[in-house]
Design an enzyme around this catalytic site. Structure first.
Site, short mmCIF file in Angstrom:
data_model
loop_
_atom_site.label_atom_id
_atom_site.label_comp_id
_atom_site.label_asym_id
_atom_site.label_seq_id
_atom_site.Cartn_x
_atom_site.Cartn_y
_atom_site.Cartn_z
CG MET A 1 -1.87 1.12 1.33
SD MET A 1 -3.04 1.18 -0.07
CE MET A 1 -3.30 2.94 -0.21
CD GLU A 2 -1.41 3.35 -3.28
OE1 GLU A 2 -1.24 2.14 -3.04
OE2 GLU A 2 -2.42 3.79 -3.86
CG HIS B 1 2.53 -0.84 -8.35
ND1 HIS B 1 1.73 -1.18 -9.41
CD2 HIS B 1 1.67 -0.34 -7.41
CE1 HIS B 1 0.47 -0.91 -9.13
NE2 HIS B 1 0.40 -0.41 -7.91
CD GLU B 2 2.54 -0.40 -3.72
OE1 GLU B 2 1.81 0.56 -3.43
OE2 GLU B 2 2.11 -1.42 -4.31
CG HIS C 1 0.58 4.13 -6.24
ND1 HIS C 1 -0.44 4.47 -7.08
CD2 HIS C 1 0.48 2.79 -6.08
CE1 HIS C 1 -1.11 3.37 -7.42
NE2 HIS C 1 -0.57 2.34 -6.83
#
Ligand SMILES: [Zn+2]
Length: 827
Positions: free
Chosen positions: A256-257, A288-289, A292
């Site tokens: 979770m970012e 990916h995070e 964000h």
């Protein structure tokens, strides 16, 4: 609890501006409860509003210094009245730790008794640990004070300072959305670093300290290199101060970012030897995070129906950046791991557009964190980057991030940012709007077929099975395998396009560079050639495209299951490790769905088990492929004598040590085959008294082919008083239905539909859907199960996550019934 709807969110955003939250948490008390005191400074333009709060007991409400009556309130919405202008609201409440990963999750490490807390606010769970206006477009500054046991460390969005024994202060953040507010607390083991002026931190529970220490240098290097790439790409520096990455227990998401404090599931700190696929997947998640931080955190979607603005971009940027910072084959992995997931979702009745998914409330939005919002969105963005050209594409992204920093933006805003970059030779704003409408606003996946005839070979585009017809141009290369020759470049629209013709033993493969988003169907007479082609074709990306064609061809009844098994078996020696790691679990699960128990199923599994054993025997000792093949073989074989020889700490093949995780994999297989007693399971857990061991032991218990084992697992799943964490429950749920045990599990087909709705009363939205998926009767392939699933999916009195699982399950059952009945679906 009532989920916030989009019209409610819009109205509240018009009537309220939130300035800051000051959150005080007393976490010092042992047990199930904590105290949360939140002061919210905000401006109201109407006399009344509400804040979200889910608590055990409301203790105190103070508005502008005046105590308010503490009254019962409904639906997790605390009304606030007598407003207009600037106000300060204090809410103090006694709250409960969660066991399902939503809100403030509490975990006790079985290895050493250490207590760890992790607050997850997404999607709408901030209210479970502090009072707030819980919607993405009411951003505010957040600061936190924490009282906790003196040996704990606290990390959150703002830089943490220890102000006394068991006292911590987290610095005030820039404006952020409530779903991004995070906190982790416990006796963490931490490794700190610094890069380019940005303080870095890695955190894990004490019992994984050695594993983090082993990986820390590589994780910090990856973090630093990725920061450099993003700084150059966005031309905006990382905006949230320190960058901490906490690997936390029993986490629901991959990661979770949260700005300043990304949380990851701690299986990513590998306690046993990882495969190359796992290393690549972890790196992809880290990147990916981080993406964000700009797309999602700095600029945030206004409402959840545009969650693709977060996820598709993070997925796309990870696809671009991960190979730069790892050197690993991210392209074939993206096709095998991510696109296959997206295709499965987009080929269903529940398909939805990438942009504007129609989520009417925050909880329904959770259903759309799927392969469409991630992988399809990222694939469409790849097509868009090619269509606009890199300058226009990147220029628009930079403009978007600059002009909406610390705010919220919509798809229309993004299109405006791109249109502003248009110049001579580029598509115009109107071209772009049309393109975006067809690809992003209309649901479904086109079918691209190869058709051969006396006058040559053509590609043809067909409308999606589900979703409206659309005029989507597919820009792609087409190649002939295995012979090759230069690939042809085509743009496929409404009219058929001529392409090169295959010679004997060859196939024509559209989208050979994995350029487009489509269900690819080979020419009818060319599927049979696939085993020989996959054994020798050299281009890994083209092979990955062919594997996805095989997957959808099998589901559509165009490829007999036996041919699919033979193709995988033939292709294994020619495949990359990262692709093999995805291929084997898929085919192992698929064969029993499409072939009823019996001789044909057994024969297909034997073909696969033998080929996997050969791959294992030939693999380089100590290499990643050896590990991948070993795991694949364990999942396929029923050779109990051999499995019993693979005991913990042993080395059944040169270079292959049976470490903790591989050992549990073997035990789970033995359990499923009826070769493990409850006592043996307890002995194995006693030897590996860890969080992971606890989960594996639970799965072993459910996997045993014993009616009492299934009954016990089911009873636990539906028990409101169960004390098991959702990780343990997931293990039980996943152990009920196993190929070969269809008769034993049969009673739990009907019970899925009868028993699960009541569990929504006591289970978090995310674990409800996850558990339902894991124990869905996918192997009860019968018209009766399909009818139950269809009826259930049409009900309106149950949570959307369950309906979605039933609808998707019905799709799969329909396909399985058609394939088992020998009916091919026609394009
Ligand atoms: Zn994401």
């Amino acid at each position: 609890m009532v989920a916030l709807t989009r019209p409610e969110a819009r109205r509240r955003a018009e009537s309220v501006d939130v300035d800051r939250y000051t959150i005080g948490l007393d976490l010092a008390e042992p047990g199930d409860f904590f105290t949360s005191t939140t002061t919210i400074v905000f401006t109201a333009r109407e006399a009344e509003t509400f804040v979200e709060l889910l608590c055990e007991e409301l203790l105190e409400v103070v508005l502008d210094g005046a105590a308010q009556p503490v009254e019962a309130f409904a639906g997790g919405r605390l009304p606030v009245r007598g407003l207009r202008g600037r106000h300060e609201l204090l809410v103090r409440a006694r709250m409960r730790y969660s066991q399902d990963g939503e809100g403030l999750h509490r975990f006790v490490d079985p290895a050493d008794g250490g207590v760890y807390l992790c607050a997850t606010s997404s999607v709408d769970n901030a209210k479970r640990w502090f009072a707030c206006f819980d919607q993405p477009d009411l951003k505010a500054r957040v600061s936190v004070r924490v009282q906790c046991p003196p040996e704990w460390t606290v990390v959150g969005n703002g830089a943490a300072t220890r102000t006394g024994p068991g006292a911590w202060r987290l610095a005030e953040t820039e404006p952020i959305s409530t779903y991004l507010v995070a906190l982790v607390a416990g006796p963490w083991h931490s490794v700190l670093g610094e890069h380019d002026g940005i303080p870095l931190g890695l955190h894990v529970r004490r019992s994984l300290a050695a594993e983090l220490d082993r990986d820390a240098a590589e994780l910090l290097r990856l973090t630093a290199d990725s920061l450099d790439v993003f700084h150059e790409l966005f031309e905006v520096r990382y905006p949230f101060g320190e960058y901490h990455q906490a690997f936390v227990p029993e986490f629901n998401w991959g990661a979770m970012e949260n700005p300043g404090c990304v949380t990851f599931r701690d299986q990513l700190i590998f306690r046993s030897r990882p495969s190359e696929s796992e290393l690549l997947s972890r790196a992809n998640t880290v990147v990916h995070e981080m993406a964000h931080m700009w797309f999602g955190d700095l600029v945030t979607m206004r409402w959840w129906d545009d969650l693709w603005l977060n996820e598709s971009f993070a997925e796309y940027l990870a696809r671009v950046v991960t190979p730069l910072v790892t050197g690993l084959p991210a392209g074939p992995d993206f096709a095998a791991a991510r696109k296959s997931w997206g295709y499965a979702a987009d080929r269903r009745a529940t398909t939805h557009p990438v942009a504007g998914n129609g989520a009417t409330d925050a909880r329904a939005a959770l259903d759309d964190f799927d392969g469409i919002s991630y992988a399809k969105g990222a694939s469409v963005l790849r097509q868009l980057a090619a269509y606009l050209g890199e300058d226009m594409f990147l220029g628009g992204l930079r403009e978007h991030v600059r002009s909406h920093a610390y705010g919220n933006a919509t798809f229309a805003d993004l299109l405006a940012s791109w249109s502003a970059q248009a110049g001579p030779g580029t598509p115009t704003g109107a071209d772009l709007a049309r393109w975006a409408h067809e690809w992003l606003r209309l649901a479904g996946v086109d079918v691209v077929t190869v058709e051969t005839g006396p006058s040559g070979t053509v590609l043809r585009r067909h409308p999606p099975e589900f979703g409206p017809a659309a005029d989507r141009p597919h820009a792609m290369t087409v190649t002939v395998l295995p012979g090759g020759g230069a690939p042809a470049e085509v743009v496929l629209g409404d009219a058929p396009v001529p392409v090169p013709t295959a010679g004997p033993g060859e196939i024509v493969l559209p989208s050979a560079g994995d350029e487009t988003w489509a269900t690819i169907r080979l020419a009818a007479d060319q599927w049979e050639r696939l085993p020989a082609v996959m054994a020798v074709a050299e281009d890994a990306t083209a092979r990955a495209v062919a594997w996805n064609a095989l997957r959808t061809g099998l589901a559509d009844g165009l490829v007999p299951p036996e041919l699919a098994a033979r193709t995988v078996a033939a292709g294994l020696p020619n495949e990359l490790d990262v692709v093999t790691a995805r291929l084997l679990p898929w085919i192992t699960a698929a064969v029993p769905v499409y072939l009823a128990p019996g001789a044909e199923r057994a024969a297909a599994i034997t073909i696969l088990a033998d080929a996997t054993w050969a791959l294992l025997a030939d693999a380089k000792p100590g290499g990643s492929m050896q590990l991948t093949a070993a795991r694949g073989w364990v999942g396929l074989t029923d050779d109990l004598d051999a499995l019993r020889g693979w005991h913990r700490g042993g080395e059944p093949l040169g270079g292959l040590t049976v470490d903790d995780e591989l050992s549990w994999l073997v035990l789970e297989r033995r359990a499923a085959l009826g070769d493990l007693t409850p006592d043996q399971i307890e002995t194995a857990y006693a030897a590996d008294r860890t969080a992971s061991g606890l989960v594996h032991a639970a799965r072993c218990r459910a996997l045993r082919p014993d009616p009492d084992a299934k009954a016990a697992a089911w009873a636990e799943l539906i028990d409101p008083a169960s004390t098991m964490s959702h990780y343990q429950l997931s293990a039980l749920a996943g152990g009920i239905w196993v190929a070969g045990q269809e008769d034993l599990a049969a009673p739990y087909a009907r019970r899925w539909f009868d028993d699960l709705p009541a569990t929504a009363e006591f289970r978090g939205t995310m674990s409800l859907a996850r558990l339902a998926e894991l124990c869905f009767p996918a192997l009860a392939v019968a018209p009766e199960t399909l009818a139950w699933a269809e009826r259930f999916a049409a009900r309106t009195d149950i949570p959307s996550g369950l309906r979605r699982t039933a609808s998707d399950g019905a799709d799969d059952l329909r396909r399985a019934l058609a394939v088992r009945g020998g009916a091919a679906r026609v394009a």
